[in-house]
Scaffold this motif. Sequence first.
Motif, short mmCIF file in Angstrom:
data_model
loop_
_atom_site.label_atom_id
_atom_site.label_comp_id
_atom_site.label_asym_id
_atom_site.label_seq_id
_atom_site.Cartn_x
_atom_site.Cartn_y
_atom_site.Cartn_z
N ALA A 135 0.83 -1.21 0.00
CA ALA A 135 0.00 0.00 0.00
C ALA A 135 0.86 1.26 0.00
O ALA A 135 0.55 2.24 -0.70
N GLN A 136 1.98 1.24 0.74
CA GLN A 136 2.86 2.40 0.78
C GLN A 136 3.51 2.64 -0.58
O GLN A 136 3.64 3.78 -1.03
N LYS A 137 3.90 1.54 -1.26
CA LYS A 137 4.48 1.69 -2.60
C LYS A 137 3.47 2.28 -3.58
O LYS A 137 3.79 3.15 -4.40
N GLN A 138 2.25 1.79 -3.49
CA GLN A 138 1.22 2.31 -4.37
C GLN A 138 0.93 3.79 -4.08
O GLN A 138 0.70 4.59 -5.00
N ILE A 139 0.96 4.16 -2.83
CA ILE A 139 0.74 5.57 -2.47
C ILE A 139 1.86 6.44 -3.02
O ILE A 139 1.62 7.54 -3.55
N GLN A 140 3.10 5.95 -2.90
CA GLN A 140 4.22 6.73 -3.43
C GLN A 140 4.14 6.87 -4.95
O GLN A 140 4.40 7.95 -5.51
N THR A 141 3.76 5.80 -5.64
CA THR A 141 3.61 5.86 -7.10
C THR A 141 2.51 6.84 -7.50
O THR A 141 2.67 7.65 -8.43
N LEU A 142 1.40 6.80 -6.77
CA LEU A 142 0.30 7.72 -7.06
C LEU A 142 0.71 9.16 -6.80
O LEU A 142 0.39 10.07 -7.59
N ASN A 143 1.42 9.39 -5.72
CA ASN A 143 1.88 10.75 -5.43
C ASN A 143 2.85 11.27 -6.49
O ASN A 143 2.81 12.45 -6.88
N LEU A 145 2.91 10.34 -9.69
CA LEU A 145 2.12 10.66 -10.88
C LEU A 145 1.37 11.98 -10.73
O LEU A 145 1.32 12.79 -11.66
N CYS A 146 0.82 12.19 -9.55
CA CYS A 146 0.09 13.45 -9.31
C CYS A 146 1.02 14.66 -9.36
O CYS A 146 0.66 15.71 -9.91
N SER A 147 2.22 14.51 -8.80
CA SER A 147 3.17 15.64 -8.81
C SER A 147 3.61 15.95 -10.24
O SER A 147 3.73 17.12 -10.63
N ASN A 148 3.85 14.90 -11.05
CA ASN A 148 4.23 15.14 -12.44
C ASN A 148 3.11 15.82 -13.21
O ASN A 148 3.35 16.74 -14.02
N LEU A 149 1.88 15.39 -12.95
CA LEU A 149 0.74 16.02 -13.62
C LEU A 149 0.58 17.47 -13.21
O LEU A 149 0.30 18.34 -14.05
#
Length: 269
Positions: A135-143, A145-149
Amino acid sequence: MQQREEKQLESSLESLITQVAHVKNALHSFIFKLEYERLTWPSVLDNFALLSGQLNTINKLLKNEKTPSFRNQVIIPLLLSQDRDDDLAKLTEQRVPVFSHEIVPDYLRTKPDPEVEEQEKQLSVEAGRIGPEVAQKQIQTLNKLCSNLLEKLSNPRDDRDAESAAMRQNKASFSPADTNALVGAVAFGEGLSKCRPPGPVAPGHPGQGAMMSGGPTLQQVTIGGGGAGQQGGLGGPVPPQQQGQSGKMPGSIKTNIKSASASMHPYSR
């Protein structure tokens, strides 16, 4: 005590209905602007800010100490009918003209639909299967992607400038000189040479030179034993006949004419 609670409930409902009406009017105006006007991004943000403020006002009203808990209030339909109710239609802005068995389960529902509840259960089960590390890895990946966007959205002008500079550096895929030459040749005939027949053309007989220039020609035809005085052109004057021949053509002359015809038309045999 009971009358006091009823008055508080009525006043809370009236204020809540007023705030919901404000939200409804703001939504109507925003949808109208989106459909019939050209909005800029700052104006869109202003409309969203207005809606957000109105929703926050409703939340504060519901969390107020003087507001009774609406969860403890139960609505029970006392009369269901298939006939049209004008008062109900007026209160609901013509959305609910009839208070029937078909409408009550949807408008008085306090829980989601069974299908929605089943989907929520499945999502809860899947969320429970994921460990904390995953879950922590998925949260980091999502964050990430959001920062790049957000970076791309915050700097669109820089990206456009870089793309335009890259396009300017690309070489041209056409030649202006060739394009102008082609247009001039098609429109005005520039650079085109005049076509002439391959052979000389006699005056008054077009196409004769081309016909005479193609295929084999005869210069002279040998007649008889091959003397100098027995040679003549094919189209020239025929020598006078000798006496005693009675107008018949000798065999040597027939043979030479046949050979000349065969040389002119090789497929006439």
